[in-house]
Write an enzyme that holds these catalytic residues in place. Structure first.
Site, PDB file in Angstrom:
ATOM      1  N   ASP A  32       0.532  -0.910  -0.243  1.00  0.00           N
ATOM      2  CA  ASP A  32      -0.175  -0.041   0.008  1.00  0.00           C
ATOM      3  C   ASP A  32       1.182   0.993  -0.375  1.00  0.00           C
ATOM      4  O   ASP A  32       1.998   1.546   0.523  1.00  0.00           O
ATOM      5  CB  ASP A  32      -1.557   0.296   1.240  1.00  0.00           C
ATOM      6  CG  ASP A  32      -2.279   0.337   0.758  1.00  0.00           C
ATOM      7  OD1 ASP A  32      -1.985   2.539   0.657  1.00  0.00           O
ATOM      8  OD2 ASP A  32      -2.346   0.144   1.057  1.00  0.00           O
ATOM      9  N   LEU A  34       0.135   4.098   1.167  1.00  0.00           N
ATOM     10  CA  LEU A  34      -0.520   4.840   1.777  1.00  0.00           C
ATOM     11  C   LEU A  34      -1.469   6.757   0.665  1.00  0.00           C
ATOM     12  O   LEU A  34      -1.151   7.031   2.038  1.00  0.00           O
ATOM     13  CB  LEU A  34       0.408   5.395   2.933  1.00  0.00           C
ATOM     14  CG  LEU A  34       0.436   3.943   4.020  1.00  0.00           C
ATOM     15  CD1 LEU A  34       1.825   4.459   4.920  1.00  0.00           C
ATOM     16  CD2 LEU A  34      -0.074   2.618   4.148  1.00  0.00           C
ATOM     17  N   GLY A  37      -4.785   5.438   1.701  1.00  0.00           N
ATOM     18  CA  GLY A  37      -4.555   4.399   3.807  1.00  0.00           C
ATOM     19  C   GLY A  37      -3.676   4.540   4.889  1.00  0.00           C
ATOM     20  O   GLY A  37      -3.139   5.567   4.597  1.00  0.00           O
ATOM     21  N   TYR A 148     -13.139   6.369 -14.408  1.00  0.00           N
ATOM     22  CA  TYR A 148     -13.214   4.463 -13.252  1.00  0.00           C
ATOM     23  C   TYR A 148     -13.633   3.133 -13.327  1.00  0.00           C
ATOM     24  O   TYR A 148     -13.052   2.489 -13.091  1.00  0.00           O
ATOM     25  CB  TYR A 148     -13.731   5.554 -11.678  1.00  0.00           C
ATOM     26  CG  TYR A 148     -13.896   3.988 -10.316  1.00  0.00           C
ATOM     27  CD1 TYR A 148     -12.537   3.965  -9.847  1.00  0.00           C
ATOM     28  CD2 TYR A 148     -15.136   3.664 -10.670  1.00  0.00           C
ATOM     29  CE1 TYR A 148     -12.560   3.662  -8.156  1.00  0.00           C
ATOM     30  CE2 TYR A 148     -15.031   3.246  -8.863  1.00  0.00           C
ATOM     31  CZ  TYR A 148     -13.910   2.962  -8.606  1.00  0.00           C
ATOM     32  OH  TYR A 148     -14.313   1.754  -7.064  1.00  0.00           O
ATOM     33  N   LYS A 152     -11.768  -0.083 -13.961  1.00  0.00           N
ATOM     34  CA  LYS A 152     -12.762  -1.616 -13.323  1.00  0.00           C
ATOM     35  C   LYS A 152     -13.508  -2.938 -14.349  1.00  0.00           C
ATOM     36  O   LYS A 152     -13.044  -4.171 -13.793  1.00  0.00           O
ATOM     37  CB  LYS A 152     -13.854  -1.234 -11.977  1.00  0.00           C
ATOM     38  CG  LYS A 152     -13.211  -0.679 -11.040  1.00  0.00           C
ATOM     39  CD  LYS A 152     -12.407  -1.505 -10.054  1.00  0.00           C
ATOM     40  CE  LYS A 152     -12.185  -0.046  -9.121  1.00  0.00           C
ATOM     41  NZ  LYS A 152     -11.162  -1.395  -8.504  1.00  0.00           N
TER      42      LYS A 152
HETATM   43  P1  NAD Z   1      -9.429   2.317  -0.195  1.00  0.00           P
HETATM   44  O1  NAD Z   1      -8.418   3.857  -0.437  1.00  0.00           O
HETATM   45  O2  NAD Z   1      -9.445   2.735   1.972  1.00  0.00           O
HETATM   46  O3  NAD Z   1      -8.368   1.672  -0.284  1.00  0.00           O
HETATM   47  C1  NAD Z   1      -7.579   1.696  -1.157  1.00  0.00           C
HETATM   48  C2  NAD Z   1      -6.038   1.026  -0.895  1.00  0.00           C
HETATM   49  O4  NAD Z   1      -5.621   1.222  -1.882  1.00  0.00           O
HETATM   50  C3  NAD Z   1      -5.348   2.159   0.649  1.00  0.00           C
HETATM   51  O5  NAD Z   1      -4.643   2.354   1.363  1.00  0.00           O
HETATM   52  C4  NAD Z   1      -4.468   3.377  -0.596  1.00  0.00           C
HETATM   53  O6  NAD Z   1      -3.934   4.392   0.168  1.00  0.00           O
HETATM   54  C5  NAD Z   1      -4.279   2.277  -1.744  1.00  0.00           C
HETATM   55  N1  NAD Z   1      -3.641   2.734  -3.076  1.00  0.00           N
HETATM   56  C6  NAD Z   1      -4.023   3.821  -3.848  1.00  0.00           C
HETATM   57  N2  NAD Z   1      -2.959   3.347  -4.866  1.00  0.00           N
HETATM   58  C7  NAD Z   1      -2.434   2.436  -4.316  1.00  0.00           C
HETATM   59  C8  NAD Z   1      -0.986   2.357  -5.179  1.00  0.00           C
HETATM   60  N3  NAD Z   1      -0.853   3.182  -6.408  1.00  0.00           N
HETATM   61  N4  NAD Z   1      -0.608   1.465  -4.480  1.00  0.00           N
HETATM   62  C9  NAD Z   1      -0.621   1.028  -3.666  1.00  0.00           C
HETATM   63  N5  NAD Z   1      -2.038   1.094  -2.836  1.00  0.00           N
HETATM   64  C10 NAD Z   1      -2.385   2.401  -3.179  1.00  0.00           C
HETATM   65  O7  NAD Z   1     -10.892   2.381  -0.313  1.00  0.00           O
HETATM   66  P2  NAD Z   1     -11.921   0.816  -0.349  1.00  0.00           P
HETATM   67  O8  NAD Z   1     -12.968   1.407  -0.377  1.00  0.00           O
HETATM   68  O9  NAD Z   1     -10.765  -0.056   0.823  1.00  0.00           O
HETATM   69  O10 NAD Z   1     -11.181   0.195  -1.234  1.00  0.00           O
HETATM   70  C11 NAD Z   1     -10.661  -0.850  -1.845  1.00  0.00           C
HETATM   71  C12 NAD Z   1     -11.348  -0.990  -3.235  1.00  0.00           C
HETATM   72  O11 NAD Z   1     -12.400  -1.930  -3.260  1.00  0.00           O
HETATM   73  C13 NAD Z   1     -11.171  -0.471  -3.600  1.00  0.00           C
HETATM   74  O12 NAD Z   1     -10.566  -1.682  -5.431  1.00  0.00           O
HETATM   75  C14 NAD Z   1     -12.275   0.230  -4.634  1.00  0.00           C
HETATM   76  O13 NAD Z   1     -11.954   0.841  -6.506  1.00  0.00           O
HETATM   77  C15 NAD Z   1     -12.947  -1.004  -4.305  1.00  0.00           C
HETATM   78  N6  NAD Z   1     -14.090  -0.208  -4.220  1.00  0.00           N
HETATM   79  C16 NAD Z   1     -15.009  -0.510  -3.089  1.00  0.00           C
HETATM   80  C17 NAD Z   1     -16.277   0.474  -2.994  1.00  0.00           C
HETATM   81  C18 NAD Z   1     -15.833   0.898  -1.339  1.00  0.00           C
HETATM   82  O14 NAD Z   1     -17.806   0.986  -1.342  1.00  0.00           O
HETATM   83  N7  NAD Z   1     -15.596   0.614  -1.055  1.00  0.00           N
HETATM   84  C19 NAD Z   1     -16.731   0.205  -4.160  1.00  0.00           C
HETATM   85  C20 NAD Z   1     -16.481  -0.806  -4.884  1.00  0.00           C
HETATM   86  C21 NAD Z   1     -15.146  -1.023  -5.201  1.00  0.00           C
HETATM   87  C1  UD1 Z   2     -18.606   4.414  -4.409  1.00  0.00           C
HETATM   88  C2  UD1 Z   2     -17.586   4.148  -4.098  1.00  0.00           C
HETATM   89  C3  UD1 Z   2     -16.580   3.481  -5.112  1.00  0.00           C
HETATM   90  C4  UD1 Z   2     -17.221   2.652  -5.425  1.00  0.00           C
HETATM   91  C5  UD1 Z   2     -18.783   2.915  -6.047  1.00  0.00           C
HETATM   92  C6  UD1 Z   2     -19.511   1.578  -5.943  1.00  0.00           C
HETATM   93  C7  UD1 Z   2     -15.811   5.920  -2.391  1.00  0.00           C
HETATM   94  C8  UD1 Z   2     -15.009   7.037  -1.977  1.00  0.00           C
HETATM   95  N1  UD1 Z   2     -16.287   5.687  -3.576  1.00  0.00           N
HETATM   96  O1  UD1 Z   2     -19.031   5.554  -5.057  1.00  0.00           O
HETATM   97  O2  UD1 Z   2     -15.152   3.375  -4.441  1.00  0.00           O
HETATM   98  O3  UD1 Z   2     -17.197   1.931  -6.372  1.00  0.00           O
HETATM   99  O4  UD1 Z   2     -19.488   3.467  -4.610  1.00  0.00           O
HETATM  100  O5  UD1 Z   2     -20.361   2.090  -6.530  1.00  0.00           O
HETATM  101  O6  UD1 Z   2     -15.410   4.594  -2.000  1.00  0.00           O
HETATM  102  N2  UD1 Z   2     -21.294  12.295  -2.331  1.00  0.00           N
HETATM  103  C9  UD1 Z   2     -21.983  14.191  -1.987  1.00  0.00           C
HETATM  104  N3  UD1 Z   2     -20.892  14.951  -0.864  1.00  0.00           N
HETATM  105  C10 UD1 Z   2     -19.817  14.011  -1.059  1.00  0.00           C
HETATM  106  C11 UD1 Z   2     -19.497  13.079  -0.919  1.00  0.00           C
HETATM  107  C12 UD1 Z   2     -20.185  11.980  -2.171  1.00  0.00           C
HETATM  108  O7  UD1 Z   2     -22.403  14.175  -2.056  1.00  0.00           O
HETATM  109  O8  UD1 Z   2     -18.811  14.659   0.361  1.00  0.00           O
HETATM  110  C13 UD1 Z   2     -22.294  12.367  -3.139  1.00  0.00           C
HETATM  111  C14 UD1 Z   2     -22.218  11.868  -3.977  1.00  0.00           C
HETATM  112  O9  UD1 Z   2     -21.599  12.989  -5.166  1.00  0.00           O
HETATM  113  C15 UD1 Z   2     -22.694  10.990  -4.920  1.00  0.00           C
HETATM  114  C16 UD1 Z   2     -22.792  10.020  -3.109  1.00  0.00           C
HETATM  115  O10 UD1 Z   2     -22.020  10.635  -2.216  1.00  0.00           O
HETATM  116  O11 UD1 Z   2     -23.775  11.022  -5.581  1.00  0.00           O
HETATM  117  C17 UD1 Z   2     -21.715   8.632  -3.279  1.00  0.00           C
HETATM  118  O12 UD1 Z   2     -20.485   9.448  -3.571  1.00  0.00           O
HETATM  119  P1  UD1 Z   2     -19.451   8.546  -2.920  1.00  0.00           P
HETATM  120  O13 UD1 Z   2     -19.229   7.859  -2.090  1.00  0.00           O
HETATM  121  O14 UD1 Z   2     -18.242   9.340  -3.689  1.00  0.00           O
HETATM  122  O15 UD1 Z   2     -19.527   6.820  -4.116  1.00  0.00           O
HETATM  123  P2  UD1 Z   2     -19.774   6.534  -5.431  1.00  0.00           P
HETATM  124  O16 UD1 Z   2     -19.393   7.958  -6.352  1.00  0.00           O
HETATM  125  O17 UD1 Z   2     -20.947   5.972  -5.628  1.00  0.00           O
END
Ligand code: NAD
Ligand code: UD1
Length: 314
Positions: A32, A34, A37, A148, A152
């Protein structure tokens, strides 16, 4: 005991997964950079069972050497720029992290004929875009609206095609909107519920993009970890993609309302233009994953309750 690689393992989903893997008796290597993270996310995990590298997954040479020397049983690809909006601001940079770095992993496994029990790639509900048919099934139309979502979709297709062509057991998840402890609220690109939680706690103003009527399938982290462990341990879950969600649709306004009721505080909201590429409505059909035995345990009320209980002492 198995040996795991978790990219993005210091992030939100990653650190929660690593904690469970170590509790279950496994050793985990984390890569990672960071950028999002935090090393503190790993504080509660016994150091004896984790190895941490602060490196970028785009350091292809480092990643390839690591894969060849460590010979992992399982590889979980969570490392990514997780923000849809960030990919709109930095399309080329995020492409190398969100797509090319994953292909480097598949390619190293192919070239060196590495024997892996499972490679899991974390894809996203973002691939479905704004196609009006709801709920989203794995067979629904793919309408990527952002870099994005394209990266994906491409990374998941590569995972499946490499898997079939070169006999690598790959599987992909399409997570919907995951929330819970350790989601970093500090960036404008953070997941919305972590920002809401933090604004309620500190009294800062929350910027709401759009009218708040956009809907999401908000999914509590523990259900996501259960789904990941299930897919990693099910050999038949291979060369395929699974929605991971609760299967319920909630508007942002309504989840803010639930937060306010649960905390007894009022969120100070300022409204702004809808973000470019933002999806209006998103929720999942999780029948396919349920077919493997998945059963989400949390709805939005019980998930928020647990989230607030666990973050109150932060
Ligand atoms: P997160 O940002 O907390 O975790 C992603 C991690 O990847 C972070 O710790 C970041 O430091 C690390 N990272 C970013 N660029 C990097 C690089 N170049 N090299 C090494 N590490 C790097 O987000 P999360 O919510 O834990 O998401 C984890 C995974 O799940 C991601 O692939 C995200 O796209 C996917 N995902 C998340 C959600 C959601 O709702 N949280 C939904 C759909 C998919
Ligand atoms: C999120 C995840 C993405 C994942 C996707 C799957 C994050 C950062 N994003 O995207 O990794 O692939 O779900 O469905 O974890 N919003 C506000 N104010 C803010 C931030 C967001 O109004 O300060 C709104 C956004 O415009 C959006 C909604 O909240 O309409 C959700 O935003 P966000 O949490 O960034 O999620 P997604 O774009 O759905």
């Amino acid at each position: 005991m198995s040996k795991y690689l978790v990219t993005g393992g210091a992030g939100f989903i990653g650190s929660n997964l690593v904690e469970r893997l170590v509790e279950d008796g496994n050793d985990v290597v984390i890569v990672d950079d960071l950028s999002m993270g935090k090393i503190e996310n790993l504080d509660c995990i016994p150091k004896k069972h984790i190895t941490f590298y602060k490196r970028s997954i785009t350091d292809f040479g480092f990643m390839s050497r690591l894969l060849i020397t460590e010979k992992f049983d399982y590889i979980v690809l969570l490392g990514a720029v997780a923000s849809v909006a960030d990919s709109v601001d930095r399309p080329a940079e995020t492409h190398s992290i969100n797509q090319e770095a994953n292909i480097n992993v598949y390619e190293t496994i192919r070239k060196h004929a590495l024997r892996v029990k499972k490679v899991l790639f974390a894809s996203s509900a973002a691939v479905y875009g704004d196609d009006p048919v709801l709920p989203k099934k794995e067979t629904s139309n793919i309408v990527p609206l952002t870099p994005y979502a394209i990266d994906k979709f491409s990374s998941e297709r590569y995972a499946i095609v490499y898997g079939k062509l070169y006999d690598i057991p790959t599987v992909c998840t399409r997570f919907f909107n995951v929330y819970g402890p350790r989601q970093n609220p500090e960036s404008p690109y953070s997941g919305v519920l972590s920002i809401v939680q933090s604004c309620l706690k500190t009294g800062k103003t929350f910027k709401l993009f759009g009218d708040g009527e956009q809907t999401r399938d908000f999914t509590y982290i523990d259900d996501v970890i259960d789904a990941l462990l299930l897919l990693l341990s099910t050999p038949e879950a291979k060369w395929d993609v699974y929605n991971v969600a609760t299967g319920k649709r909630t508007s942002l306004n309504s989840v803010i309302d639930s937060f306010e009721k649960a905390t007894g505080k009022e969120l100070d909201i300022v409204y702004a233009e809808k973000r470019k590429g933002d999806i209006k409505d998103s929720f999942a059909d999780v029948t396919k994953l349920k077919g493997l035995g998945y059963m989400p345990k949390y709805d939005i009320e019980s998930g928020l309750k647990k989230y607030l209980e666990l973050t109150v002492r932060d």
